[in-house]
Structure formats: C-alpha cells, structure tokens
Design a protein around this motif. Structure first.
Motif, PDB file in Angstrom:
ATOM      1  N   ARG A   5      21.406  34.761  56.756  1.00 18.12           N
ATOM      2  CA  ARG A   5      22.506  35.653  57.105  1.00 18.12           C
ATOM      3  C   ARG A   5      22.933  35.605  58.571  1.00 18.12           C
ATOM      4  O   ARG A   5      24.038  36.019  58.894  1.00 18.12           O
ATOM      5  CB  ARG A   5      22.098  37.104  56.792  1.00 18.12           C
ATOM      6  CG  ARG A   5      22.198  37.462  55.334  1.00 18.12           C
ATOM      7  CD  ARG A   5      23.617  37.749  54.932  1.00 18.12           C
ATOM      8  NE  ARG A   5      23.674  38.275  53.573  1.00 18.12           N
ATOM      9  CZ  ARG A   5      23.813  37.510  52.500  1.00 18.12           C
ATOM     10  NH1 ARG A   5      23.887  36.210  52.635  1.00 18.12           N
ATOM     11  NH2 ARG A   5      23.858  38.046  51.308  1.00 18.12           N
ATOM     12  N   SER A  38      28.261  38.269  49.523  1.00 15.61           N
ATOM     13  CA  SER A  38      28.034  39.175  50.652  1.00 15.61           C
ATOM     14  C   SER A  38      29.056  40.314  50.678  1.00 15.61           C
ATOM     15  O   SER A  38      28.939  41.232  51.480  1.00 15.61           O
ATOM     16  CB  SER A  38      28.073  38.398  51.967  1.00 15.61           C
ATOM     17  OG  SER A  38      29.343  37.794  52.105  1.00 15.61           O
ATOM     18  N   ARG A  39      30.058  40.294  49.775  1.00 13.53           N
ATOM     19  CA  ARG A  39      31.049  41.378  49.774  1.00 13.53           C
ATOM     20  C   ARG A  39      30.428  42.710  49.368  1.00 13.53           C
ATOM     21  O   ARG A  39      30.872  43.760  49.786  1.00 13.53           O
ATOM     22  CB  ARG A  39      32.210  41.021  48.837  1.00 13.53           C
ATOM     23  CG  ARG A  39      33.212  40.082  49.495  1.00 13.53           C
ATOM     24  CD  ARG A  39      34.276  39.668  48.527  1.00 13.53           C
ATOM     25  NE  ARG A  39      33.699  39.035  47.337  1.00 13.53           N
ATOM     26  CZ  ARG A  39      34.425  38.629  46.300  1.00 13.53           C
ATOM     27  NH1 ARG A  39      35.714  38.801  46.305  1.00 13.53           N
ATOM     28  NH2 ARG A  39      33.845  38.055  45.262  1.00 13.53           N
ATOM     29  N   GLU A  84      27.458  43.698  50.234  1.00 12.03           N
ATOM     30  CA  GLU A  84      26.851  44.226  51.456  1.00 12.03           C
ATOM     31  C   GLU A  84      27.938  44.736  52.401  1.00 12.03           C
ATOM     32  O   GLU A  84      27.795  45.795  53.010  1.00 12.03           O
ATOM     33  CB  GLU A  84      26.010  43.141  52.137  1.00 12.03           C
ATOM     34  CG  GLU A  84      24.725  42.836  51.380  1.00 12.03           C
ATOM     35  CD  GLU A  84      24.113  41.495  51.766  1.00 12.03           C
ATOM     36  OE1 GLU A  84      24.874  40.519  51.881  1.00 12.03           O
ATOM     37  OE2 GLU A  84      22.897  41.445  51.947  1.00 12.03           O
ATOM     38  N   ASP A  85      29.034  43.960  52.482  1.00 14.10           N
ATOM     39  CA  ASP A  85      30.120  44.376  53.361  1.00 14.10           C
ATOM     40  C   ASP A  85      30.686  45.723  52.908  1.00 14.10           C
ATOM     41  O   ASP A  85      30.960  46.608  53.723  1.00 14.10           O
ATOM     42  CB  ASP A  85      31.244  43.330  53.353  1.00 14.10           C
ATOM     43  CG  ASP A  85      30.784  42.008  53.939  1.00 14.10           C
ATOM     44  OD1 ASP A  85      29.754  42.028  54.656  1.00 14.10           O
ATOM     45  OD2 ASP A  85      31.436  40.971  53.677  1.00 14.10           O
ATOM     46  N   SER A  98      29.149  48.052  51.300  1.00 10.38           N
ATOM     47  CA  SER A  98      28.182  49.088  51.639  1.00 10.38           C
ATOM     48  C   SER A  98      28.288  49.471  53.111  1.00 10.38           C
ATOM     49  O   SER A  98      28.299  50.648  53.466  1.00 10.38           O
ATOM     50  CB  SER A  98      26.774  48.586  51.313  1.00 10.38           C
ATOM     51  OG  SER A  98      25.811  49.404  51.897  1.00 10.38           O
ATOM     52  N   ARG A  99      28.416  48.441  53.970  1.00 11.13           N
ATOM     53  CA  ARG A  99      28.500  48.713  55.416  1.00 11.13           C
ATOM     54  C   ARG A  99      29.776  49.481  55.748  1.00 11.13           C
ATOM     55  O   ARG A  99      29.753  50.424  56.535  1.00 11.13           O
ATOM     56  CB  ARG A  99      28.475  47.399  56.211  1.00 11.13           C
ATOM     57  CG  ARG A  99      27.140  46.656  56.169  1.00 11.13           C
ATOM     58  CD  ARG A  99      25.983  47.465  56.716  1.00 11.13           C
ATOM     59  NE  ARG A  99      26.216  47.976  58.062  1.00 11.13           N
ATOM     60  CZ  ARG A  99      26.051  47.285  59.177  1.00 11.13           C
ATOM     61  NH1 ARG A  99      25.622  46.058  59.113  1.00 11.13           N
ATOM     62  NH2 ARG A  99      26.280  47.830  60.349  1.00 11.13           N
ATOM     63  N   THR A 100      30.906  49.074  55.120  1.00  8.73           N
ATOM     64  CA  THR A 100      32.166  49.748  55.443  1.00  8.73           C
ATOM     65  C   THR A 100      32.163  51.183  54.927  1.00  8.73           C
ATOM     66  O   THR A 100      32.910  52.021  55.403  1.00  8.73           O
ATOM     67  CB  THR A 100      33.382  49.010  54.840  1.00  8.73           C
ATOM     68  OG1 THR A 100      33.132  48.802  53.458  1.00  8.73           O
ATOM     69  CG2 THR A 100      33.611  47.688  55.518  1.00  8.73           C
ATOM     70  N   ARG A 154      22.541  49.140  58.334  1.00  7.71           N
ATOM     71  CA  ARG A 154      22.138  47.789  57.951  1.00  7.71           C
ATOM     72  C   ARG A 154      20.858  47.841  57.107  1.00  7.71           C
ATOM     73  O   ARG A 154      20.715  47.156  56.108  1.00  7.71           O
ATOM     74  CB  ARG A 154      21.901  46.999  59.232  1.00  7.71           C
ATOM     75  CG  ARG A 154      21.784  45.515  59.006  1.00  7.71           C
ATOM     76  CD  ARG A 154      21.727  44.787  60.314  1.00  7.71           C
ATOM     77  NE  ARG A 154      23.000  44.134  60.593  1.00  7.71           N
ATOM     78  CZ  ARG A 154      23.127  43.122  61.445  1.00  7.71           C
ATOM     79  NH1 ARG A 154      22.089  42.694  62.122  1.00  7.71           N
ATOM     80  NH2 ARG A 154      24.276  42.550  61.649  1.00  7.71           N
ATOM     81  N   THR A 206      21.566  49.345  53.642  1.00  7.48           N
ATOM     82  CA  THR A 206      22.243  48.336  52.825  1.00  7.48           C
ATOM     83  C   THR A 206      21.255  47.312  52.297  1.00  7.48           C
ATOM     84  O   THR A 206      21.275  46.940  51.126  1.00  7.48           O
ATOM     85  CB  THR A 206      23.316  47.623  53.668  1.00  7.48           C
ATOM     86  OG1 THR A 206      24.215  48.593  54.158  1.00  7.48           O
ATOM     87  CG2 THR A 206      24.061  46.579  52.847  1.00  7.48           C
ATOM     88  N   THR A 238      21.002  44.756  48.896  1.00  3.74           N
ATOM     89  CA  THR A 238      20.517  43.378  48.925  1.00  3.74           C
ATOM     90  C   THR A 238      19.230  43.217  48.125  1.00  3.74           C
ATOM     91  O   THR A 238      19.133  42.358  47.244  1.00  3.74           O
ATOM     92  CB  THR A 238      20.276  42.938  50.377  1.00  3.74           C
ATOM     93  OG1 THR A 238      21.357  43.388  51.183  1.00  3.74           O
ATOM     94  CG2 THR A 238      20.136  41.442  50.475  1.00  3.74           C
TER      95      THR A 238
END
Lengths: 219, 262
Positions: B68, B150-151, B153-154, B156-158, B163, B166, B171
């Motif tokens: 990553r 990875s979308r 994870e993205d 979740s972050r947004t 981190r 998430t 993950t």
C-alpha cells in the motif's frame, strides 16, 4: 565414496592425488554422519565404498550384508577439547568442563563424537551439562569457532581443521578414546576394482602421509 | 491435465506411503509414549505457534507497507524480506548467529547490556523459525492486499474512519482467507524447520530439540523411531491442514466480492 564428515578435507586432498595418478577414475564424495550414510546405503544409495568414523557404525553396515569383504582400518583419531583461540576460559582438563558457567557443546550420543565424549567424561568421572547436543562434529566446531560455545569435545583432527579459529586442549591418554576408521567396498558397488584401488591408495604411504597432515594417526 | 494432476498427487503421496509401509506398527506405541518424543512434540508445537504469532504481528504490517505504501526501493526491501525463503536454512542459521549470537553484530550488545542470549534457548528456536516462516505469510497477505479494491478503504476513510479503524474493520475482514492461509503456511514451515534451528539454537532435549531435530538424530541410530516420530509430525500437520480447510476455505462461507481467491 560415502565417508564420515570428519574425513572431508583429508579425503578430498587424497582424491586429487589419486585421480592424477589414475586419470581414468573419477572420485566423488558424499560426506555426512556415519550412521546417516549407512541408512542411505541400506536404502539403496549408489555408494562404491564406505568409510565410518567408528567400528560400531561399520558393524551395522556389515550386519546388513552391505559390505563386500572385511573392512580395513585406514586411520585412527583421538579426541581433544576444542576452545576459542587463546583459551580465554583457561580450560586445561576434562574436569574444568564441569564448571556450570561454561557453555559446553557436545555431540549427541547417537553420533561417534558423542559416544567418544561420553566415554571420556565417564572415564574422567566428570559430569557436564551441555547447552546443546549437536547432530555432527562440525556443529560443535562451528559453535566454538563463532564464540557461541566456550568448549566442546571433538576429534583431534577437527581442531586441526579449524585452523586459527580454535585451539585444542589435549586429553590425556588415560581417559581418552581411540577411534578407528574402517573402510570397505560396498556389496552393491558397480566399480568394485576402482573402489578397492582407492582404498589401497588411502591405506598406502601417500594416503597415510596426507591423513597425517590433518592430524590422523596411523591405523 | 487430469493425468498430470494424478502424477502430481502420486508424487506427493508415494513418500508418505513409503513411510507407512516401513513403519514398525508393533512397537509404534512404545516409541510414541516415550518421554523424549512427547517432549520434542510439545516443544515443536509451542515454538511453531509462537513463530506464527510473531509472523502475524510483524508480517501483516510489513505486507501492508509493501502493498500500500509506494516508496523508492520497495522492490529491494521485498526481495530482502523474501531472502530467507531461498537461502539454505543452515546458512540462515549461521547468518542469525552473526547477527544475534554472543559475538554477533547486535547479539554482543544484547549479551553485554541485558545479559540476553538467544543461542541454545527456546527463544532462539522461535527466532530461527520466524526467520524462515514469516515470508510465507507476507507474500500471501501482500498478494491479497494488492488485489483488494482500495475503493472500499477510501470510502471508509472519507466517511471519517481512522486509518487503523479502516484497516481493522474493512481491510482485515476482506483479506481474512489470505491471512489464515498465510498463517497456516508459516506455521507449517516453522513446524518442519530444521537447518536454521540447529545452526542457531542448537539441539537439546526440552529446550531446543524440536521434532525435526529429534527425528534426524533418531535416524542415526534408530530409524524405526525416526519413522514413528515423522508420522506423528505428519499426522498433526495433516489434521490441522484438513481441519482449517473445512472450516475456513470450504467455499461455503460468503466472502465479499472483492476478496482474493485463496
């Protein structure tokens, strides 16, 4: 040639001399613990001759019917205490090995160097608590050479083979053991004449002189 | 295809059949209940489980870093961390001595400052096993992370997740099959580990003599006992591998569409 690992350097050098005298014959080796070699031969590994680091292991091969003829002794070897260069722990006798602060490494009782060490310790009436029981004599030498262990009991030839990386402390003959190295052509050999010629060469004056350089004594 | 697959099966099955064929069934029970065998088996289980735990603890973050976080020289780092897979284990063990032994690069300071010595200790066995086993976990988990979309994870972050949150909640569940497969591979490798262990930690019953070492020593004098011990090791591994497969990789369990095929 299936040979005990303590003969690695000496036999390799003898083979070079042998092949330059007999260019038609190639000699290749399988060096390992004597017992392991017998197991390999019993399971059909392609050996032409076998040399053991003791009589007991050779007797196993003969008992299994895998030897052609009588084994001949090609050399003898005594044992010594191996220590770091300069002997920093001031080890002078077998009795010194009983010190619990010393890291002592021995061979396992199942390999010839372990049997010899056990006999010596019994003869000297000394009890040692080893940190490790190595599967081969080279394991003991390496541990002392690298400074992991303070002392070990190995063959006198192994001390010589270690060069500048280790020194030996003599074990008096009164408690020491004498190991014979018997050699024989295997029953399954596909080149028995060539194998016998090599054994004769090892037992002859040239072979004996080279064995002597590596610390072996006459048979 | 089928014929070739059958040859492969035979190739793996035959040596096992050979062991079973030569096994001394009448005296097997005696060898099994021998104190020495039980001690070696217990030690093997203990050390291999510790090695697996350490592999997961350090290997998952390493796999995450490699998959990553793009950085210069990541290829070199990856190769470095996989080196112990291709290194002859005995060489690995000697290298560990140079690093962590009493006279080693780091080991001499451990010895001087903390009176800590790894060679000839059970901890040393765990270190040797972890050294050779961890790459199997890293490689498996890294592959899974790379194939994971990875979308998720993205997203979740947004949505405001940290981190760590998430990683834990998005993950980790998605790569679970790969993580388990990697852990099992690492465990199996640790259980069978021989060369690095004897070179780095030595061999002493109860402290450093694991099953493979005991088997090798028994082979020298008592091949029958060696066969029985080997069969025990095989039976234990077999039971675990089959048990895990049914439980986790059976295909019955629904996995997220993005999850990596095992």
């Amino acid at each position: 040639m299936f040979a005990a690992s303590s003969l690695t350097e000496a036999l390799t050098q003898i083979a070079v001399a042998f092949t330059s005298a007999n260019p038609a014959v190639g000699v290749s080796f399988n060096f390992a613990g004597s017992g392991e070699l017998v197991t390999q031969i019993e399971q059909g590994a392609p050996a032409d001759a076998f040399v053991s680091a003791d009589d007991t292991t050779m007797a196993r091969l003969v008992g299994a019917g895998e030897a052609a003829g009588e084994p001949v002794s090609i050399a003898t070897n005594t044992m010594a205490i191996i220590v770091e260069p300069g002997n920093p722990k001031r080890i002078t006798s077998v009795a010194d090995l009983a010190d619990p602060d010393l890291i002592v490494v021995l061979c396992a009782a199942t390999v010839p160097c372990g049997k010899g060490a056990a006999t010596i310790l019994a003869n000297a009436a000394v009890e040692v608590t080893p940190s490790s029981l190595e599967d081969s004599v080279k394991g003991v030498v390496t541990k002392v050479e690298l400074g992991e262990a303070d002392a070990g009991i190995v063959f006198a030839t192994d001390v010589k083979g270690a060069g500048d990386d280790a020194v030996g402390v003599v074990i008096p003959a009164s408690v020491n053991v004498i190991n014979h190295y018997p050699m024989v052509v295997t029953a399954a050999s596909r080149n028995p004449e060539a194998a016998q010629a090599f054994i004769d060469f090892v037992a002859g004056p040239a072979g004996q002189a080279m064995l002597g350089q590596y610390g072996f004594l006459a048979p | 295809m089928l014929a070739l697959a059958c040859i492969a099966i035979g190739f793996f099955a035959l040596p096992l059949v050979g062991l079973l064929w030569r096994a001394p069934w009448s005296s097997a029970w005696g060898y099994l209940t021998d104190d020495g065998s039980l001690t070696a088996l217990r030690l093997s289980m203990l050390c291999s489980l510790w090695a697996t735990a350490l592999s997961i603890t350090f290997g998952v973050p390493l796999a995450w870093l490699l998959a990553r976080v793009p950085f210069r020289g990541s290829g070199v780092v990856r190769a470095l961390c996989m080196l112990s897979m291709v290194l002859p284990p005995v060489v690995g063990g000697v290298a560990l001595l140079f690093a962590l032994g009493r006279r080693g690069l780091v080991g001499q300071w451990l010895d001087r400052w903390f009176d800590l010595r790894l060679p000839f200790t059970t901890a040393g066995v765990v270190v040797a096993q972890t050294f050779v086993a961890m790459p199997f976990l890293v490689i498996t988990v890294e592959a899974a992370l790379r194939q994971l979309d990875s979308r998720f994870e993205d997203a979740s972050r947004t949505l405001g997740a940290s981190r760590w949150y998430t990683f834990r909640r998005v993950t980790l569940p998605a790569i679970r099959p790969a993580l388990i497969a990697g852990a099992v591979l690492a465990w199996a490798r640790a259980l069978g580990e021989f060369g690095a262990t004897i070179a780095f930690a030595g061999s002493f019953p109860g402290t450093t003599q694991t099953m493979p070492l005991a088997i090798y020593l028994a082979l020298e004098t008592n091949p029958e006992q060696a066969i029985v011990l080997a069969l025990v090791l095989i039976a234990v591994s077999f039971a675990v591998l089959i048990g895990l497969r049914d439980r986790w990789f059976g295909g019955r369990q629904s996995t997220p569409p993005t999850a990596v095929p095992r």
